[in-house]
Design a protein around this motif. Structure first.
Motif, PDB file in Angstrom:
ATOM      1  N   VAL A  72      47.864  66.029  24.916  1.00 17.93           N
ATOM      2  CA  VAL A  72      48.273  65.657  23.569  1.00 17.93           C
ATOM      3  C   VAL A  72      47.105  65.800  22.590  1.00 17.93           C
ATOM      4  N   PHE A  73      45.877  65.732  23.067  1.00 17.15           N
ATOM      5  CA  PHE A  73      44.719  65.860  22.186  1.00 17.15           C
ATOM      6  C   PHE A  73      44.623  67.252  21.584  1.00 17.15           C
ATOM      7  N   ILE A  74      45.163  68.274  22.239  1.00 13.04           N
ATOM      8  CA  ILE A  74      45.154  69.629  21.675  1.00 13.04           C
ATOM      9  C   ILE A  74      45.931  69.645  20.364  1.00 13.04           C
ATOM     10  N   PHE A  75      47.042  68.920  20.300  1.00 12.77           N
ATOM     11  CA  PHE A  75      47.818  68.861  19.056  1.00 12.77           C
ATOM     12  C   PHE A  75      47.032  68.139  17.967  1.00 12.77           C
ATOM     13  N   VAL A  76      46.319  67.108  18.347  1.00 12.50           N
ATOM     14  CA  VAL A  76      45.468  66.396  17.389  1.00 12.50           C
ATOM     15  C   VAL A  76      44.380  67.332  16.873  1.00 12.50           C
ATOM     16  N   PHE A  77      43.784  68.103  17.757  1.00 12.17           N
ATOM     17  CA  PHE A  77      42.726  69.035  17.374  1.00 12.17           C
ATOM     18  C   PHE A  77      43.266  70.120  16.456  1.00 12.17           C
ATOM     19  N   CYS A  78      44.481  70.588  16.691  1.00  9.79           N
ATOM     20  CA  CYS A  78      45.093  71.604  15.820  1.00  9.79           C
ATOM     21  C   CYS A  78      45.344  71.033  14.424  1.00  9.79           C
ATOM     22  N   GLY A  79      45.496  69.739  14.311  1.00  9.32           N
ATOM     23  CA  GLY A  79      45.668  69.106  13.013  1.00  9.32           C
ATOM     24  C   GLY A  79      44.466  69.309  12.112  1.00  9.32           C
ATOM     25  N   LYS A  80      43.276  69.476  12.710  1.00 11.14           N
ATOM     26  CA  LYS A  80      42.084  69.737  11.920  1.00 11.14           C
ATOM     27  C   LYS A  80      42.212  71.050  11.153  1.00 11.14           C
ATOM     28  N   SER A  81      42.802  72.059  11.786  1.00  8.44           N
ATOM     29  CA  SER A  81      42.986  73.349  11.119  1.00  8.44           C
ATOM     30  C   SER A  81      43.952  73.212   9.953  1.00  8.44           C
ATOM     31  N   ILE A  82      45.036  72.488  10.175  1.00  9.12           N
ATOM     32  CA  ILE A  82      46.009  72.279   9.106  1.00  9.12           C
ATOM     33  C   ILE A  82      45.357  71.514   7.953  1.00  9.12           C
ATOM     34  N   CYS A  83      44.531  70.547   8.276  1.00 12.93           N
ATOM     35  CA  CYS A  83      43.816  69.773   7.261  1.00 12.93           C
ATOM     36  C   CYS A  83      42.911  70.674   6.428  1.00 12.93           C
ATOM     37  N   LYS A  84      42.203  71.595   7.066  1.00 14.39           N
ATOM     38  CA  LYS A  84      41.311  72.501   6.346  1.00 14.39           C
ATOM     39  C   LYS A  84      42.085  73.411   5.402  1.00 14.39           C
ATOM     40  N   VAL A  85      43.243  73.885   5.830  1.00 20.11           N
ATOM     41  CA  VAL A  85      44.077  74.731   4.965  1.00 20.11           C
ATOM     42  C   VAL A  85      44.555  73.933   3.760  1.00 20.11           C
ATOM     43  N   MET A  86      44.946  72.689   3.987  1.00 18.58           N
ATOM     44  CA  MET A  86      45.390  71.838   2.878  1.00 18.58           C
ATOM     45  C   MET A  86      44.235  71.546   1.917  1.00 18.58           C
ATOM     46  N   GLU A  87      43.034  71.310   2.453  1.00 20.97           N
ATOM     47  CA  GLU A  87      41.863  71.081   1.599  1.00 20.97           C
ATOM     48  C   GLU A  87      41.597  72.307   0.729  1.00 20.97           C
ATOM     49  N   ALA A  88      41.686  73.482   1.314  1.00 25.23           N
ATOM     50  CA  ALA A  88      41.452  74.706   0.552  1.00 25.23           C
ATOM     51  C   ALA A  88      42.462  74.844  -0.575  1.00 25.23           C
ATOM     52  N   ALA A  89      43.716  74.505  -0.309  1.00 23.89           N
ATOM     53  CA  ALA A  89      44.745  74.588  -1.353  1.00 23.89           C
ATOM     54  C   ALA A  89      44.462  73.606  -2.481  1.00 23.89           C
ATOM     55  N   VAL A  90      44.033  72.400  -2.137  1.00 23.94           N
ATOM     56  CA  VAL A  90      43.721  71.399  -3.164  1.00 23.94           C
ATOM     57  C   VAL A  90      42.522  71.846  -3.995  1.00 23.94           C
ATOM     58  N   PHE A  91      41.480  72.337  -3.342  1.00 22.93           N
ATOM     59  CA  PHE A  91      40.306  72.787  -4.085  1.00 22.93           C
ATOM     60  C   PHE A  91      40.631  73.978  -4.974  1.00 22.93           C
ATOM     61  N   LYS A  92      41.502  74.840  -4.502  1.00 24.07           N
ATOM     62  CA  LYS A  92      41.916  75.985  -5.317  1.00 24.07           C
ATOM     63  C   LYS A  92      42.635  75.510  -6.564  1.00 24.07           C
ATOM     64  N   GLN A  93      43.517  74.499  -6.422  1.00 25.41           N
ATOM     65  CA  GLN A  93      44.216  73.937  -7.581  1.00 25.41           C
ATOM     66  C   GLN A  93      43.234  73.270  -8.528  1.00 25.41           C
ATOM     67  N   CYS A  94      42.294  72.510  -7.991  1.00 23.91           N
ATOM     68  CA  CYS A  94      41.297  71.841  -8.840  1.00 23.91           C
ATOM     69  C   CYS A  94      40.473  72.853  -9.606  1.00 23.91           C
ATOM     70  N   ARG A  95      40.111  73.921  -8.956  1.00 18.35           N
ATOM     71  CA  ARG A  95      39.320  74.964  -9.621  1.00 18.35           C
ATOM     72  C   ARG A  95      40.112  75.600 -10.740  1.00 18.35           C
ATOM     73  N   ALA A  96      41.408  75.850 -10.493  1.00 19.32           N
ATOM     74  CA  ALA A  96      42.248  76.460 -11.523  1.00 19.32           C
ATOM     75  C   ALA A  96      42.389  75.517 -12.719  1.00 19.32           C
ATOM     76  N   CYS A  97      42.506  74.216 -12.454  1.00 25.70           N
ATOM     77  CA  CYS A  97      42.615  73.247 -13.546  1.00 25.70           C
ATOM     78  C   CYS A  97      41.327  73.149 -14.343  1.00 25.70           C
ATOM     79  N   CYS A  98      40.197  73.205 -13.667  1.00 24.69           N
ATOM     80  CA  CYS A  98      38.909  73.073 -14.347  1.00 24.69           C
ATOM     81  C   CYS A  98      38.570  74.292 -15.198  1.00 24.69           C
ATOM     82  N   GLU A  99      39.059  75.455 -14.816  1.00 22.59           N
ATOM     83  CA  GLU A  99      38.766  76.672 -15.564  1.00 22.59           C
ATOM     84  C   GLU A  99      39.540  76.740 -16.868  1.00 22.59           C
ATOM     85  N   ASN A 100      40.655  76.030 -16.949  1.00 17.69           N
ATOM     86  CA  ASN A 100      41.482  76.057 -18.172  1.00 17.69           C
ATOM     87  C   ASN A 100      41.009  75.090 -19.193  1.00 17.69           C
TER      88      ASN A 100
END
Length: 100
Positions: A72-100
């Motif tokens: 079951v820990f493998i599924f927990v570890f895979c959650g780290k990858s999903i978290c990183k993708v979500m972080e990238a999406a949030v930072f991309k949105q923040c960057r787009a907001c800051c540029e405007n």
């Protein structure tokens, strides 16, 4: 560590410094340093990023946790990858907001 080990590490450090100084003379700006004059291939960039993220903790630690906790820990570890993708999406949105 023995004297031979220390000598090998020292020689490696001096060789790395010498290569860096030799090839660093051609670098004019930080942009040239950061992007390597766009001569670095995609595979090299991906391999560098993977090597930076993956370490002893990721490999040995994952094996130890799977052994002690279970598969079951493998599924927990895979959650780290999903978290990183979500972080990238949030930072991309923040960057787009800051540029405007």
């Amino acid at each position: 560590m023995s004297q031979l080990d220390l000598a090998i590490v020292g020689i490696y450090m001096v060789a790395t410094l010498a290569v860096g100084i030799y090839f660093g003379r051609k670098t004019d700006s930080f942009k040239d340093f950061a992007i390597g004059d766009r001569k670095i291939g995609t595979f090299a960039l991906v391999a560098t990023m993977f090597a930076s993220v993956t370490g002893g903790s990721s490999t040995i630690g994952l094996s130890e946790k799977v052994f002690s906790v279970g598969l079951v820990f493998i599924f927990v570890f895979c959650g780290k990858s999903i978290c990183k993708v979500m972080e990238a999406a949030v930072f991309k949105q923040c960057r787009a907001c800051c540029e405007n």
